[in-house]
Design a protein around this motif. Sequence first.
Motif, PDB file in Angstrom:
ATOM      1  N   ARG A 240     -27.193  16.692 -37.958  1.00 35.44           N
ATOM      2  CA  ARG A 240     -28.161  15.984 -37.114  1.00 35.44           C
ATOM      3  C   ARG A 240     -29.125  17.006 -36.524  1.00 35.44           C
ATOM      4  O   ARG A 240     -28.708  18.077 -36.104  1.00 35.44           O
ATOM      5  CB  ARG A 240     -27.460  15.266 -35.953  1.00 35.44           C
ATOM      6  CG  ARG A 240     -26.264  14.441 -36.339  1.00 35.44           C
ATOM      7  CD  ARG A 240     -25.483  13.966 -35.112  1.00 35.44           C
ATOM      8  NE  ARG A 240     -26.218  12.994 -34.348  1.00 35.44           N
ATOM      9  CZ  ARG A 240     -26.217  11.691 -34.600  1.00 35.44           C
ATOM     10  NH1 ARG A 240     -25.490  11.212 -35.571  1.00 35.44           N
ATOM     11  NH2 ARG A 240     -26.923  10.869 -33.866  1.00 35.44           N
ATOM     12  N   VAL A 383     -11.788  18.124 -36.338  1.00 36.29           N
ATOM     13  CA  VAL A 383     -13.236  18.329 -36.360  1.00 36.29           C
ATOM     14  C   VAL A 383     -13.532  19.820 -36.514  1.00 36.29           C
ATOM     15  O   VAL A 383     -12.974  20.647 -35.781  1.00 36.29           O
ATOM     16  CB  VAL A 383     -13.891  17.795 -35.060  1.00 36.29           C
ATOM     17  CG1 VAL A 383     -15.403  17.966 -35.106  1.00 36.29           C
ATOM     18  CG2 VAL A 383     -13.521  16.326 -34.837  1.00 36.29           C
ATOM     19  N   ALA A 391     -16.621  25.512 -33.320  1.00 41.23           N
ATOM     20  CA  ALA A 391     -15.296  25.132 -32.817  1.00 41.23           C
ATOM     21  C   ALA A 391     -14.537  24.376 -33.891  1.00 41.23           C
ATOM     22  O   ALA A 391     -15.128  23.846 -34.834  1.00 41.23           O
ATOM     23  CB  ALA A 391     -15.432  24.241 -31.576  1.00 41.23           C
ATOM     24  N   LYS A 395      -7.899  16.181 -32.624  1.00 42.00           N
ATOM     25  CA  LYS A 395      -7.664  15.184 -31.582  1.00 42.00           C
ATOM     26  C   LYS A 395      -6.265  14.601 -31.797  1.00 42.00           C
ATOM     27  O   LYS A 395      -5.981  14.043 -32.857  1.00 42.00           O
ATOM     28  CB  LYS A 395      -8.753  14.113 -31.637  1.00 42.00           C
ATOM     29  CG  LYS A 395     -10.089  14.693 -31.143  1.00 42.00           C
ATOM     30  CD  LYS A 395     -11.282  13.890 -31.537  1.00 42.00           C
ATOM     31  CE  LYS A 395     -11.465  12.644 -30.748  1.00 42.00           C
ATOM     32  NZ  LYS A 395     -12.804  12.043 -31.007  1.00 42.00           N
TER      33      LYS A 395
HETATM   34  N1  LIG Z   1     -14.181  22.783 -28.543  1.00 45.08           N
HETATM   35  C1  LIG Z   1     -15.123  21.921 -28.247  1.00 45.08           C
HETATM   36  O1  LIG Z   1     -16.289  22.296 -28.090  1.00 45.08           O
HETATM   37  C2  LIG Z   1     -14.770  20.506 -28.142  1.00 45.08           C
HETATM   38  C3  LIG Z   1     -15.765  19.639 -27.779  1.00 45.08           C
HETATM   39  N2  LIG Z   1     -15.500  18.334 -27.654  1.00 45.08           N
HETATM   40  C4  LIG Z   1     -16.636  17.477 -27.260  1.00 45.08           C
HETATM   41  O2  LIG Z   1     -16.170  16.260 -26.740  1.00 45.08           O
HETATM   42  C5  LIG Z   1     -17.075  15.226 -27.064  1.00 45.08           C
HETATM   43  C6  LIG Z   1     -16.338  14.080 -27.764  1.00 45.08           C
HETATM   44  O3  LIG Z   1     -15.773  14.597 -28.974  1.00 45.08           O
HETATM   45  P1  LIG Z   1     -15.693  13.768 -30.293  1.00 45.08           P
HETATM   46  O4  LIG Z   1     -15.073  12.449 -30.008  1.00 45.08           O
HETATM   47  O5  LIG Z   1     -15.057  14.579 -31.311  1.00 45.08           O
HETATM   48  O6  LIG Z   1     -17.209  13.680 -30.737  1.00 45.08           O
HETATM   49  P2  LIG Z   1     -18.390  12.609 -30.544  1.00 45.08           P
HETATM   50  O7  LIG Z   1     -18.155  11.740 -29.383  1.00 45.08           O
HETATM   51  O8  LIG Z   1     -19.645  13.372 -30.631  1.00 45.08           O
HETATM   52  O9  LIG Z   1     -18.311  11.761 -31.866  1.00 45.08           O
HETATM   53  C7  LIG Z   1     -17.187  11.069 -32.267  1.00 45.08           C
HETATM   54  C8  LIG Z   1     -17.487  10.274 -33.491  1.00 45.08           C
HETATM   55  O10 LIG Z   1     -18.046   9.046 -33.085  1.00 45.08           O
HETATM   56  C9  LIG Z   1     -19.227   8.774 -33.806  1.00 45.08           C
HETATM   57  N3  LIG Z   1     -20.074   7.985 -32.958  1.00 45.08           N
HETATM   58  C10 LIG Z   1     -20.653   8.363 -31.808  1.00 45.08           C
HETATM   59  N4  LIG Z   1     -21.343   7.321 -31.294  1.00 45.08           N
HETATM   60  C11 LIG Z   1     -21.177   6.286 -32.161  1.00 45.08           C
HETATM   61  C12 LIG Z   1     -21.646   4.936 -32.210  1.00 45.08           C
HETATM   62  N5  LIG Z   1     -22.429   4.465 -31.233  1.00 45.08           N
HETATM   63  N6  LIG Z   1     -21.276   4.162 -33.239  1.00 45.08           N
HETATM   64  C13 LIG Z   1     -20.490   4.646 -34.195  1.00 45.08           C
HETATM   65  N7  LIG Z   1     -20.024   5.907 -34.230  1.00 45.08           N
HETATM   66  C14 LIG Z   1     -20.364   6.708 -33.217  1.00 45.08           C
HETATM   67  C15 LIG Z   1     -19.774  10.133 -34.136  1.00 45.08           C
HETATM   68  O11 LIG Z   1     -20.643  10.000 -35.214  1.00 45.08           O
HETATM   69  P3  LIG Z   1     -21.863  11.032 -35.414  1.00 45.08           P
HETATM   70  O12 LIG Z   1     -21.276  12.259 -35.950  1.00 45.08           O
HETATM   71  O13 LIG Z   1     -22.754  10.357 -36.357  1.00 45.08           O
HETATM   72  O14 LIG Z   1     -22.488  11.235 -34.076  1.00 45.08           O
HETATM   73  C16 LIG Z   1     -18.477  10.889 -34.452  1.00 45.08           C
HETATM   74  O15 LIG Z   1     -18.060  10.624 -35.756  1.00 45.08           O
HETATM   75  C17 LIG Z   1     -18.131  15.834 -27.936  1.00 45.08           C
HETATM   76  O16 LIG Z   1     -19.256  16.133 -27.178  1.00 45.08           O
HETATM   77  C18 LIG Z   1     -17.491  17.095 -28.449  1.00 45.08           C
HETATM   78  O17 LIG Z   1     -18.413  18.099 -28.779  1.00 45.08           O
HETATM   79  C19 LIG Z   1     -14.270  17.822 -27.905  1.00 45.08           C
HETATM   80  C20 LIG Z   1     -13.239  18.656 -28.264  1.00 45.08           C
HETATM   81  C21 LIG Z   1     -13.390  20.061 -28.376  1.00 45.08           C
END
Ligand SMILES: NC(=O)C1=CN([C@@H]2O[C@H](COP(=O)(O)OP(=O)(O)OC[C@H]3O[C@@H](n4cnc5c(N)ncnc54)[C@H](OP(=O)(O)O)[C@@H]3O)[C@@H](O)[C@H]2O)C=CC1
Length: 507
Positions: A240, A383, A391, A395
């Motif tokens: 993205r 992930v 990273a 999960k």
């Molecule tokens: N070490 C680190 O830095 C870590 C960071 N985190 C952070 O925590 C947050 C949550 O993590 P995570 O759940 O893995 O990631 P996200 O919440 O970014 O995404 C989770 C998944 O949901 C999809 N998604 C998001 N919005 C929608 C929607 N409206 N409809 C359908 N699908 C959707 C995303 O698709 P798409 O890819 O297309 O957006 C992705 O596949 C993130 O910001 C992540 O970076 C979590 C764990 C460790």
Amino acid sequence: MSGGSSPSSRRNSSNSLSRDLDLSSEQGCLSIIVLGASGDLAKKKTFPALYHLFDQGFIQSGEVHIFGYARSNLSDDGLRERISGYLKGAPEEELSEFLQLIKYVSGSYDSGEGFEKLNKTISEYEASSKSESYRRLFYLALPPSVYPSVCKMIRTYCMNPSSHPGWTRVIVEKPFGKDLDSAEELSSQLGELFEEHQLYRIDHYLGKELVQNLLVLRFANRFLPLWNRDNIDNIQIVFREDFGTEGRGGYFDQYGIIRDIIQNHLLQVFCLVAMEKPVSLKPEHIRDEKVKVLQSVNPIKPEEVVLGQYDGYKDDPTVPDESNTPTFASVVLRVHNERWEGVPFILKAGKALNSRKAEVRVQFKDVPGDIFRCKKQGRNEFVIRLQPSEAMYMKVTVKKPGLEMATEQSELDLSYGMRYQNVKIPEAYERLILDTIRGDQQHFVRRDELKAAWQIFTPLLHDIDDGKLKAVPYQPGSRGPKEADELSARVGYVQTHGYVWIPPTLA
Ligand SMILES: NC(=O)C1=CN([C@@H]2O[C@H](COP(=O)(O)OP(=O)(O)OC[C@H]3O[C@@H](n4cnc5c(N)ncnc54)[C@H](OP(=O)(O)O)[C@@H]3O)[C@@H](O)[C@H]2O)C=CC1
Ligand SMILES: O=C1O[C@H](COP(=O)(O)O)[C@@H](O)[C@H](O)[C@H]1O
């Protein structure tokens, strides 16, 4: 930008590394020739990567000389000035030592005159170096339309002289063609001039730290026998960008997001995620496995494709009003083999979206015999975030700390910023240029790999070019077309709700 180390300490570190890697056969006078030196790629990526290699002692004054070649009428200092604009923050002394290694030669891309002059300049430097062996590395930071003529000129006028041991290597940038036929034609033209071991087709995603880590992760660990259709439900490989085609509309409109990102960068990541274990780490063994998995991909079904174009894309005067070029695409690949039958690989890329990231998201199947009602928490997801902030996290469902027997989703987290606090992660181009100097083709695309990649996407690309598949509009700054999320859900992806990540602190 690193700095502070003296040139001699930089040299020492490089020497010890050279010894470790037994690179003695790769020594001698090194000429790096950047063709298209006045262009964007050269300024923004190639010369800065060369500076960083110099800064770390991997290339050194006395051993290396850098030549810029382009049509523009520039002086040596003119080129140096342009380059230093992209090296702000570099220590003055080192920067000036680096810039003194650079010379500029002006000439056209299709006449012998300029290349004879270039060869003369390189030869003078080689003769003055008193080295036994001469190594010549040509970097084509040029549009692919001139590759054939430039390669012909290099072949005719600029090869490493046979009187001296050494080599001539050529780095070519994507796009390698626009479809299967044009890519094959380009490959044949270049193949008549150079042997495969002299050609380095660069895909800068293969130089990214976490892309390179995929091989280690998969094949140096015991816990990943889970990596198959028995355990994994679906895999997403996502790119993205939160900006549009700004200033590049004319180029982009001829290619679109599938040719720009998916057919090369994301497909290379796909190969490393899906391929079988290679016999060894030899470049040919790795590339054999990549070709095999590419050849196992089924034809793409049009109903498993969503295309989008962001509103405002056509405001760019270089983009035709009737353009159907996708700036967003989600494409499902299905692999017909024992490991992956039935597991959709969702390759998704888009420009002008709401965030910038590139990641691989492996979603596992639901837990069978679900006594903890895990389904409510969400599935296990592994992930691998390629950028930004590298990273890897898994999960996992855990017991929520406390007196109740409640569950929640948490994570096993390897954030590079935390774990490797004093480590500078090198730029992709830095690594790949160094690999070329060392003659390591592991992270470069082989001709048959390129062909297999185009075989997958060419029918779809022709349908788009013929207007049989239409790009749906989406708002800049959004997630892209809602149809893409619907497609992901349809093929099995289950979005986790309610997971909140609490970034770790050092305290
Ligand atoms: N070490 C680190 O830095 C870590 C960071 N985190 C952070 O925590 C947050 C949550 O993590 P995570 O759940 O893995 O990631 P996200 O919440 O970014 O995404 C989770 C998944 O949901 C999809 N998604 C998001 N919005 C929608 C929607 N409206 N409809 C359908 N699908 C959707 C995303 O698709 P798409 O890819 O297309 O957006 C992705 O596949 C993130 O910001 C992540 O970076 C979590 C764990 C460790
Ligand atoms: O090759 C390309 O890649 C860049 C994105 O590279 P990244 O390393 O910043 O992820 C993309 O912007 C460009 O359109 C494309 O040609």
